[in-house]
Motif scaffolding. Sequence first.
Motif, PDB file in Angstrom:
ATOM      1  N   ARG A   1       1.277  -1.505   0.117  1.00 51.80           N
ATOM      2  CA  ARG A   1       0.150   0.024   0.017  1.00 51.80           C
ATOM      3  C   ARG A   1       0.973   1.405  -0.170  1.00 51.80           C
ATOM      4  NH1 ARG A   1      -4.766  -0.139   4.725  1.00 51.80           N
ATOM      5  NH2 ARG A   1      -5.067   2.072   2.829  1.00 51.80           N
ATOM      6  N   GLY A   2       2.403   1.298   0.747  1.00 53.10           N
ATOM      7  CA  GLY A   2       3.008   2.421   0.861  1.00 53.10           C
ATOM      8  C   GLY A   2       2.995   2.462  -0.597  1.00 53.10           C
ATOM      9  N   VAL A   3       3.613   0.949  -1.127  1.00 52.26           N
ATOM     10  CA  VAL A   3       4.702   1.396  -2.747  1.00 52.26           C
ATOM     11  C   VAL A   3       3.633   2.252  -3.643  1.00 52.26           C
ATOM     12  CG1 VAL A   3       5.009  -0.043  -4.980  1.00 52.26           C
ATOM     13  CG2 VAL A   3       6.018  -0.570  -2.246  1.00 52.26           C
ATOM     14  N   ALA A   4       2.361   1.711  -3.194  1.00 54.74           N
ATOM     15  CA  ALA A   4       1.442   1.753  -4.604  1.00 54.74           C
ATOM     16  C   ALA A   4       1.066   4.147  -4.281  1.00 54.74           C
ATOM     17  CB  ALA A   4       0.303   0.842  -3.980  1.00 54.74           C
ATOM     18  N   ARG A   5       0.956   4.092  -3.424  1.00 53.37           N
ATOM     19  CA  ARG A   5       0.844   6.121  -2.594  1.00 53.37           C
ATOM     20  C   ARG A   5       1.616   6.874  -2.853  1.00 53.37           C
ATOM     21  NH1 ARG A   5      -1.189   5.999   3.670  1.00 53.37           N
ATOM     22  NH2 ARG A   5      -3.469   4.609   2.818  1.00 53.37           N
ATOM     23  N   ARG A   6       3.473   5.682  -3.035  1.00 60.35           N
ATOM     24  CA  ARG A   6       4.545   6.051  -3.468  1.00 60.35           C
ATOM     25  C   ARG A   6       4.563   6.249  -4.554  1.00 60.35           C
ATOM     26  NH1 ARG A   6       7.876  10.454  -0.625  1.00 60.35           N
ATOM     27  NH2 ARG A   6       9.387   9.643  -0.666  1.00 60.35           N
ATOM     28  N   LEU A   7       4.336   5.596  -5.597  1.00 57.01           N
ATOM     29  CA  LEU A   7       4.034   5.201  -7.144  1.00 57.01           C
ATOM     30  C   LEU A   7       3.506   6.308  -7.622  1.00 57.01           C
ATOM     31  CD1 LEU A   7       6.131   3.993  -9.215  1.00 57.01           C
ATOM     32  CD2 LEU A   7       4.161   2.561  -9.573  1.00 57.01           C
ATOM     33  N   ALA A   8       2.035   6.399  -7.126  1.00 54.65           N
ATOM     34  CA  ALA A   8       0.866   7.441  -7.905  1.00 54.65           C
ATOM     35  C   ALA A   8       1.497   8.909  -7.413  1.00 54.65           C
ATOM     36  CB  ALA A   8       0.131   6.684  -6.648  1.00 54.65           C
ATOM     37  N   GLU A   9       2.295   9.130  -6.463  1.00 55.89           N
ATOM     38  CA  GLU A   9       2.620  10.745  -6.137  1.00 55.89           C
ATOM     39  C   GLU A   9       3.681  10.743  -7.198  1.00 55.89           C
ATOM     40  OE1 GLU A   9       4.577  13.228  -2.825  1.00 55.89           O
ATOM     41  OE2 GLU A   9       4.545  10.916  -2.425  1.00 55.89           O
ATOM     42  N   TRP A  10       4.724   9.837  -6.921  1.00 54.86           N
ATOM     43  CA  TRP A  10       5.528  10.075  -8.393  1.00 54.86           C
ATOM     44  C   TRP A  10       4.916  10.201  -9.896  1.00 54.86           C
ATOM     45  CZ3 TRP A  10      10.964   7.603 -10.610  1.00 54.86           C
ATOM     46  CH2 TRP A  10      11.651   7.706  -9.763  1.00 54.86           C
ATOM     47  N   HIS A  11       4.226   9.239 -10.569  1.00 60.80           N
ATOM     48  CA  HIS A  11       3.114   9.938 -11.499  1.00 60.80           C
ATOM     49  C   HIS A  11       2.398  10.918 -12.124  1.00 60.80           C
ATOM     50  CE1 HIS A  11       3.871   5.304 -12.243  1.00 60.80           C
ATOM     51  NE2 HIS A  11       4.505   5.636 -12.250  1.00 60.80           N
ATOM     52  N   ALA A  12       2.225  11.751 -10.501  1.00 61.15           N
ATOM     53  CA  ALA A  12       0.704  12.661 -10.228  1.00 61.15           C
ATOM     54  C   ALA A  12       1.351  13.937 -10.536  1.00 61.15           C
ATOM     55  CB  ALA A  12       0.255  12.350  -9.333  1.00 61.15           C
ATOM     56  N   ARG A  13       2.614  14.271  -9.944  1.00 60.98           N
ATOM     57  CA  ARG A  13       3.879  15.654  -8.629  1.00 60.98           C
ATOM     58  C   ARG A  13       4.208  15.312 -10.124  1.00 60.98           C
ATOM     59  NH1 ARG A  13       5.942  15.655  -3.222  1.00 60.98           N
ATOM     60  NH2 ARG A  13       6.528  17.093  -4.472  1.00 60.98           N
TER      61      ARG A  13
ATOM     62  N   GLY B   1       0.224  14.474 -23.003  1.00 57.66           N
ATOM     63  CA  GLY B   1      -0.627  14.151 -24.078  1.00 57.66           C
ATOM     64  C   GLY B   1      -1.018  12.844 -24.460  1.00 57.66           C
ATOM     65  N   ALA B   2       0.181  12.043 -24.710  1.00 50.81           N
ATOM     66  CA  ALA B   2       0.471  10.663 -25.217  1.00 50.81           C
ATOM     67  C   ALA B   2      -0.186   9.841 -23.894  1.00 50.81           C
ATOM     68  CB  ALA B   2       1.849  10.229 -25.727  1.00 50.81           C
ATOM     69  N   GLY B   3      -0.628  10.701 -22.459  1.00 54.33           N
ATOM     70  CA  GLY B   3      -0.922   9.237 -21.388  1.00 54.33           C
ATOM     71  C   GLY B   3       0.142   8.379 -20.934  1.00 54.33           C
ATOM     72  N   LEU B   4       1.657   9.925 -20.984  1.00 51.35           N
ATOM     73  CA  LEU B   4       2.784   8.944 -19.870  1.00 51.35           C
ATOM     74  C   LEU B   4       3.165   9.839 -18.478  1.00 51.35           C
ATOM     75  CD1 LEU B   4       5.794   9.223 -23.465  1.00 51.35           C
ATOM     76  CD2 LEU B   4       4.051   7.364 -22.165  1.00 51.35           C
ATOM     77  N   VAL B   5       3.600   9.057 -18.371  1.00 54.40           N
ATOM     78  CA  VAL B   5       4.216   9.781 -16.921  1.00 54.40           C
ATOM     79  C   VAL B   5       5.855   9.694 -16.700  1.00 54.40           C
ATOM     80  CG1 VAL B   5       1.596   8.719 -15.709  1.00 54.40           C
ATOM     81  CG2 VAL B   5       4.572   7.654 -15.663  1.00 54.40           C
ATOM     82  N   LEU B   6       6.561   9.806 -16.057  1.00 49.05           N
ATOM     83  CA  LEU B   6       8.142   9.441 -15.506  1.00 49.05           C
ATOM     84  C   LEU B   6       8.203   8.518 -14.675  1.00 49.05           C
ATOM     85  CD1 LEU B   6      10.343  10.733 -16.061  1.00 49.05           C
ATOM     86  CD2 LEU B   6      10.327  11.509 -13.551  1.00 49.05           C
ATOM     87  N   ALA B   7       7.944   7.294 -15.137  1.00 51.17           N
ATOM     88  CA  ALA B   7       8.105   5.915 -14.685  1.00 51.17           C
ATOM     89  C   ALA B   7       9.611   5.480 -13.787  1.00 51.17           C
ATOM     90  CB  ALA B   7       7.601   5.114 -15.599  1.00 51.17           C
ATOM     91  N   HIS B   8       9.214   4.793 -12.955  1.00 52.98           N
ATOM     92  CA  HIS B   8      11.349   4.438 -11.997  1.00 52.98           C
ATOM     93  C   HIS B   8      11.617   3.082 -13.264  1.00 52.98           C
ATOM     94  CE1 HIS B   8      13.938   2.735  -9.767  1.00 52.98           C
ATOM     95  NE2 HIS B   8      13.408   2.935  -9.526  1.00 52.98           N
TER      96      HIS B   8
ATOM     97  N   ALA C   1       6.485   7.032 -19.301  1.00 49.01           N
ATOM     98  CA  ALA C   1       5.738   5.467 -20.324  1.00 49.01           C
ATOM     99  C   ALA C   1       4.747   5.386 -19.655  1.00 49.01           C
ATOM    100  CB  ALA C   1       6.891   4.163 -19.367  1.00 49.01           C
ATOM    101  N   PRO C   2       4.137   4.321 -20.332  1.00 46.12           N
ATOM    102  CA  PRO C   2       2.382   4.387 -19.595  1.00 46.12           C
ATOM    103  C   PRO C   2       2.428   4.462 -18.261  1.00 46.12           C
ATOM    104  CG  PRO C   2       3.384   2.934 -21.937  1.00 46.12           C
ATOM    105  CD  PRO C   2       4.377   3.444 -21.590  1.00 46.12           C
ATOM    106  N   ALA C   3       1.637   4.462 -17.898  1.00 47.36           N
ATOM    107  CA  ALA C   3       2.011   4.127 -15.714  1.00 47.36           C
ATOM    108  C   ALA C   3       1.229   2.535 -15.975  1.00 47.36           C
ATOM    109  CB  ALA C   3       0.564   4.847 -15.619  1.00 47.36           C
ATOM    110  N   ALA C   4       0.428   1.802 -17.120  1.00 54.95           N
ATOM    111  CA  ALA C   4       0.481   0.561 -17.346  1.00 54.95           C
ATOM    112  C   ALA C   4       1.944  -0.434 -16.647  1.00 54.95           C
ATOM    113  CB  ALA C   4      -0.357   0.487 -17.827  1.00 54.95           C
ATOM    114  N   PHE C   5       2.982   0.469 -17.419  1.00 56.39           N
ATOM    115  CA  PHE C   5       3.934  -0.576 -17.198  1.00 56.39           C
ATOM    116  C   PHE C   5       4.596  -0.724 -16.031  1.00 56.39           C
ATOM    117  CE2 PHE C   5       8.305  -0.279 -18.033  1.00 56.39           C
ATOM    118  CZ  PHE C   5       9.016  -1.328 -18.910  1.00 56.39           C
ATOM    119  N   ASP C   6       4.640   0.261 -15.931  1.00 53.96           N
ATOM    120  CA  ASP C   6       5.320   0.903 -14.049  1.00 53.96           C
ATOM    121  C   ASP C   6       4.893  -0.149 -13.583  1.00 53.96           C
ATOM    122  OD1 ASP C   6       7.595   2.075 -13.824  1.00 53.96           O
ATOM    123  OD2 ASP C   6       6.498   3.813 -12.447  1.00 53.96           O
ATOM    124  N   LEU C   7       3.365  -0.179 -13.029  1.00 51.21           N
ATOM    125  CA  LEU C   7       2.950  -1.488 -12.394  1.00 51.21           C
ATOM    126  C   LEU C   7       3.143  -2.659 -12.815  1.00 51.21           C
ATOM    127  CD1 LEU C   7       1.131   1.587 -11.536  1.00 51.21           C
ATOM    128  CD2 LEU C   7      -0.590   0.279 -11.113  1.00 51.21           C
ATOM    129  N   ALA C   8       3.080  -3.052 -14.298  1.00 48.35           N
ATOM    130  CA  ALA C   8       3.337  -4.401 -14.344  1.00 48.35           C
ATOM    131  C   ALA C   8       4.416  -4.671 -14.563  1.00 48.35           C
ATOM    132  CB  ALA C   8       2.975  -4.849 -16.534  1.00 48.35           C
TER     133      ALA C   8
END
Length: 429
Positions: A150-162, A256-263, A299-306
């Motif tokens: 749950r902590g990882v999910a929160r931190r990753l969301a903060e990365w992608h959102a901010r 515009g392409a739906g990318l985030v700064l992914a780890h 990268a797409p957020a889905a890639f970072d999560l997968a």
Amino acid sequence: MGPDIVPVTTSKADSRQDFRKLPLSHNNADSRASALRLVLTLFPDWEKSDGNIEFVRFKEGITNTLLKAVKRRPGYTEEQIDEEAVLIRAYGKGTDVLIDRERESQSHSLLCKHGLAPELLARFQNGLMYKFIRGQVCEPHDLTQQRIWRGVARRLAEWHARLPVLPASESTVTNGLDTPPEPFAEAMSQQRPSTEVINSITPRMMTPNVWTVMQKWIFALPTASEAERQRKETLQKELERTVAGLGEKCVMGKDGAGLVLAHCDLLSGNIIVHRHEPQMAPPPVETVSFIDYEYATPAPAAFDLANHFAEWGGFECDYGALPTRSVRRAFIEEYVRCYDSHSPLPPHKTQSDFVDRLFEEVDVYRGVPGLYWGIWALIQATISQIDFDYASYAEVRLQEYWDWRAEEEGTREKEGRELPLRERRWNEE
């Protein structure tokens, strides 16, 4: 969990974008002497003041060397000593063909500016030096604990959102290809791909991105034998069809392409759990930080999560440890809630709508990390001096991709073959 002293984030007040560039390098064959030169160049007072300077090999990864440097000043507590301790990360030999080091420094500075990374102190010829404070590094089995994921999910969301998604500067577009290491130098000099050729894999997307990184890696694959040339051609075709099928499936994103700064490398060893008082019960959700940003790219957020879910199995690829459907959905629900708190989602859709869509996207992306790390490992098998069986690892990871393809196309079922363990685990509730 692993060792009790590791790098985690510093506050925004401590962060800065400027850092020193030292004309020195770390030598694994003479590790202590070269590390000492680095530390004393950065902190000359350490040589003259009381107290020994100590070095601890903190992490033996499969790419880099990580050392902790401390000054044991008389009368200081361990916590006080750690407050001025430094982390030295030396790159693996030849990894510039895989990683854009200038881009890595820029990513680290950006993260530091947003309070999401430890202060970057210096860059030397083959590595970085940065601050760290106490925490605990995760092991693969830790990722299965609810309070940690749950902590990882929160931190990753903060990365992608901010974090903003930034294009490459002119100084970084070569991404290491100007000076390819042996044995690639001769082959690359014959036909060195331009940035335009690399970026053409995603003509409508900001570059670099995870797809152009994979394209660069494929260009760097060895071609000394006919088998190597055929494999390179096959992987090129697979990358093209994967981009065509998945490249624009991105529900979350900052551009515009739906990318985030992914780890893009969120394995257990890059996840740090912040310390709390030992007499206190663990919190329901741990506070975590991420380290090692060398693969960070849009990268797409889905890639970072997968990719993160794939790392639950560790380097041994223990597929029985991967999160089931219900756990992945709960992780994504936590992620979407936190993302919305940092970067409000469009009001015409509910959080549940985004959870449904992202859950589907992660499911579709589940085979892509196998392609990504399989290509990476084929290069490492040729250039790395670290004692790790990259060739076998490449086969295992690429098989994950082929198994996913067989499910997507229905060929496995048509041929009457048994469902592979990884795919079976992925489908479990």
